[in-house]
Design a protein around this motif. Structure first.
Motif, PDB file in Angstrom:
ATOM      1  N   ASN A 298      25.609  24.209 -21.022  1.00  0.00           N
ATOM      2  CA  ASN A 298      24.379  23.587 -20.658  1.00  0.00           C
ATOM      3  C   ASN A 298      23.835  22.443 -21.110  1.00  0.00           C
ATOM      4  O   ASN A 298      23.222  22.745 -22.536  1.00  0.00           O
ATOM      5  CB  ASN A 298      23.210  24.698 -20.212  1.00  0.00           C
ATOM      6  CG  ASN A 298      21.888  24.084 -19.686  1.00  0.00           C
ATOM      7  OD1 ASN A 298      21.852  23.082 -19.481  1.00  0.00           O
ATOM      8  ND2 ASN A 298      21.046  25.002 -19.522  1.00  0.00           N
TER       9      ASN A 298
ATOM     10  N   ASP B 145      21.592  21.010 -12.956  1.00  0.00           N
ATOM     11  CA  ASP B 145      21.301  22.239 -11.868  1.00  0.00           C
ATOM     12  C   ASP B 145      19.997  22.463 -12.176  1.00  0.00           C
ATOM     13  O   ASP B 145      19.394  22.348 -13.500  1.00  0.00           O
ATOM     14  CB  ASP B 145      22.156  23.345 -11.794  1.00  0.00           C
ATOM     15  CG  ASP B 145      22.622  23.851 -13.070  1.00  0.00           C
ATOM     16  OD1 ASP B 145      21.592  24.318 -13.869  1.00  0.00           O
ATOM     17  OD2 ASP B 145      23.774  24.342 -13.298  1.00  0.00           O
TER      18      ASP B 145
ATOM     19  N   ARG C  11      18.202  26.343 -12.779  1.00  0.00           N
ATOM     20  CA  ARG C  11      18.571  28.102 -12.869  1.00  0.00           C
ATOM     21  C   ARG C  11      17.592  28.785 -13.609  1.00  0.00           C
ATOM     22  O   ARG C  11      16.725  28.350 -14.119  1.00  0.00           O
ATOM     23  CB  ARG C  11      19.934  27.843 -13.664  1.00  0.00           C
ATOM     24  CG  ARG C  11      19.707  27.214 -15.346  1.00  0.00           C
ATOM     25  CD  ARG C  11      21.011  27.445 -15.713  1.00  0.00           C
ATOM     26  NE  ARG C  11      21.852  26.543 -15.645  1.00  0.00           N
ATOM     27  CZ  ARG C  11      23.194  26.465 -16.407  1.00  0.00           C
ATOM     28  NH1 ARG C  11      23.597  26.952 -17.331  1.00  0.00           N
ATOM     29  NH2 ARG C  11      24.068  25.528 -15.788  1.00  0.00           N
TER      30      ARG C  11
ATOM     31  N   THR D  70      17.790  32.200 -16.077  1.00  0.00           N
ATOM     32  CA  THR D  70      18.608  32.849 -16.932  1.00  0.00           C
ATOM     33  C   THR D  70      17.864  34.021 -17.458  1.00  0.00           C
ATOM     34  O   THR D  70      16.989  34.251 -17.721  1.00  0.00           O
ATOM     35  CB  THR D  70      19.276  32.003 -18.008  1.00  0.00           C
ATOM     36  OG1 THR D  70      18.262  31.474 -19.043  1.00  0.00           O
ATOM     37  CG2 THR D  70      20.034  30.672 -17.550  1.00  0.00           C
TER      38      THR D  70
ATOM     39  N   VAL E 219      23.238  33.529 -16.353  1.00  0.00           N
ATOM     40  CA  VAL E 219      22.738  32.907 -15.267  1.00  0.00           C
ATOM     41  C   VAL E 219      22.362  33.659 -14.195  1.00  0.00           C
ATOM     42  O   VAL E 219      23.458  34.377 -13.540  1.00  0.00           O
ATOM     43  CB  VAL E 219      23.614  31.504 -14.840  1.00  0.00           C
ATOM     44  CG1 VAL E 219      22.999  30.988 -13.721  1.00  0.00           C
ATOM     45  CG2 VAL E 219      24.054  30.598 -15.933  1.00  0.00           C
TER      46      VAL E 219
ATOM     47  N   LYS F  75      20.841  29.730  -9.618  1.00  0.00           N
ATOM     48  CA  LYS F  75      21.102  28.442  -9.566  1.00  0.00           C
ATOM     49  C   LYS F  75      21.180  27.400  -8.532  1.00  0.00           C
ATOM     50  O   LYS F  75      21.823  27.927  -7.378  1.00  0.00           O
ATOM     51  CB  LYS F  75      21.931  27.661 -10.621  1.00  0.00           C
ATOM     52  CG  LYS F  75      23.308  27.825 -10.530  1.00  0.00           C
ATOM     53  CD  LYS F  75      24.363  27.285 -11.426  1.00  0.00           C
ATOM     54  CE  LYS F  75      25.627  27.283 -11.124  1.00  0.00           C
ATOM     55  NZ  LYS F  75      26.690  26.656 -12.287  1.00  0.00           N
TER      56      LYS F  75
ATOM     57  N   GLU G 199      22.683  23.662  -7.547  1.00  0.00           N
ATOM     58  CA  GLU G 199      23.313  22.494  -7.975  1.00  0.00           C
ATOM     59  C   GLU G 199      22.476  21.163  -7.511  1.00  0.00           C
ATOM     60  O   GLU G 199      22.162  21.155  -6.349  1.00  0.00           O
ATOM     61  CB  GLU G 199      24.583  22.732  -7.856  1.00  0.00           C
ATOM     62  CG  GLU G 199      25.313  23.780  -8.673  1.00  0.00           C
ATOM     63  CD  GLU G 199      26.559  23.894  -8.289  1.00  0.00           C
ATOM     64  OE1 GLU G 199      27.367  23.153  -7.571  1.00  0.00           O
ATOM     65  OE2 GLU G 199      27.324  24.620  -8.935  1.00  0.00           O
TER      66      GLU G 199
END
Length: 277
Positions: A56, A80, A82, A84, A91, A94, A96
């Protein structure tokens, strides 16, 4: 901002200066040239270390509650938004971005998530529960870098020394504040986080965080994390590996438990830290 092929940690003047001396004059009688505006050096301690996705390219980081972190990933074709899991780095969900967009900072306000883009001058707005796109806003203050909020306004950086306060419903600028230290304007203000009424900001190309008074833009504190890599095993900067960890980028605050988290671009670890201020 774009991927670095080589990063040289800059020797920026505001990191070391001590005017020294004291005065017995009342504060309101001290001439402006005698007021010591040198930021305080703030020490830090590592509380906990957690694993995270080292793939990331971290552009935004914000605590989302319930043990979840909200993160924005950058790079064309890799961007993206997301959620977590803080403990495992997994993840959870998410959305994109189209490969035409380069994701930047993110923040959550009033049930919505706002994500900037680098040079596309567009902010995406998502439903905070589903991460589904619900709106988008154009902006005219140039590049999008970091974003946080004060509970009312969005606060945005664009790589300059200015912070832009923006209405979250209309995306119209409410005001702007220039970030300064004892030497003048401080540029390259990057990822942002509001903590206890102050704005904490990464400074691009450095592993330092500055503490900013949002009322006047003065830098009142500096946290030097340049030894964090050596302490925690984060590999050094590399001009050969495009996926190697880059500079520190990402500050998040859990107000309920008074926890601060930090990470960096392509860093495989998330750290809970304590600032001595």
């Amino acid at each position: 901002m774009k991927k670095l092929l080589f990063v040289s940690i800059l020797a920026i003047g505001f990191y070391a200066c001590d005017f020294g001396g004291k005065t017995d004059k009342p504060a309101d009688k001290i001439p402006a040239e005698e007021v010591d505006l040198t930021p305080k050096n703030i020490s830090y301690a590592i509380v906990s270390t957690f694993p995270r996705d080292g793939g990331n390219f971290t552009q935004g980081l914000e605590y989302a509650g319930d043990g979840k972190m909200l993160e924005s990933a950058g790079q064309h074709g890799e961007s993206d938004i997301r959620y977590t899991d803080i403990t495992t780095g997994k993840v959870l969900e998410k959305t994109e971005l189209d490969k035409a967009y380069f994701g930047e900072g993110c923040t959550q306000l009033n049930g919505k998530i706002y994500q900037l883009t680098y040079q596309e001058e567009l902010c995406f707005v998502y439903d905070a529960k589903t991460l589904k796109l619900v709106n988008k806003f154009p902006y005219t203050f140039g590049e999008g870098w970091g974003i946080t909020n004060n509970g009312k306004d969005l606060i945005i950086s664009n790589g300059s020394s200015n912070l832009f306060f923006v209405n979250p419903e209309t995306f119209q600028e409410v005001k702007r504040v220039g970030v300064t230290n004892q030497y003048g304007p401080v540029a390259n203000i990057n990822e942002l986080e509001m903590i206890k009424g102050f704005i904490y900001a990464n400074v691009w190309q450095t592993d330092k965080i500055i503490k900013i008074d949002p009322d006047n833009g003065h830098v009142i504190g500096i946290i030097d994390l340049s030894d964090l890599r050596a302490k925690t095993g984060i590999p050094p900067l590399s001009m050969f590996d495009e996926k190697a960890p880059e500079v520190l980028n990402g500050i998040a605050y859990d107000s309920a438990q008074n926890r601060i988290f930090i990470t960096g671009k392509y860093w495989p670890k998330l750290f809970e830290v304590k600032f001595d201020n």
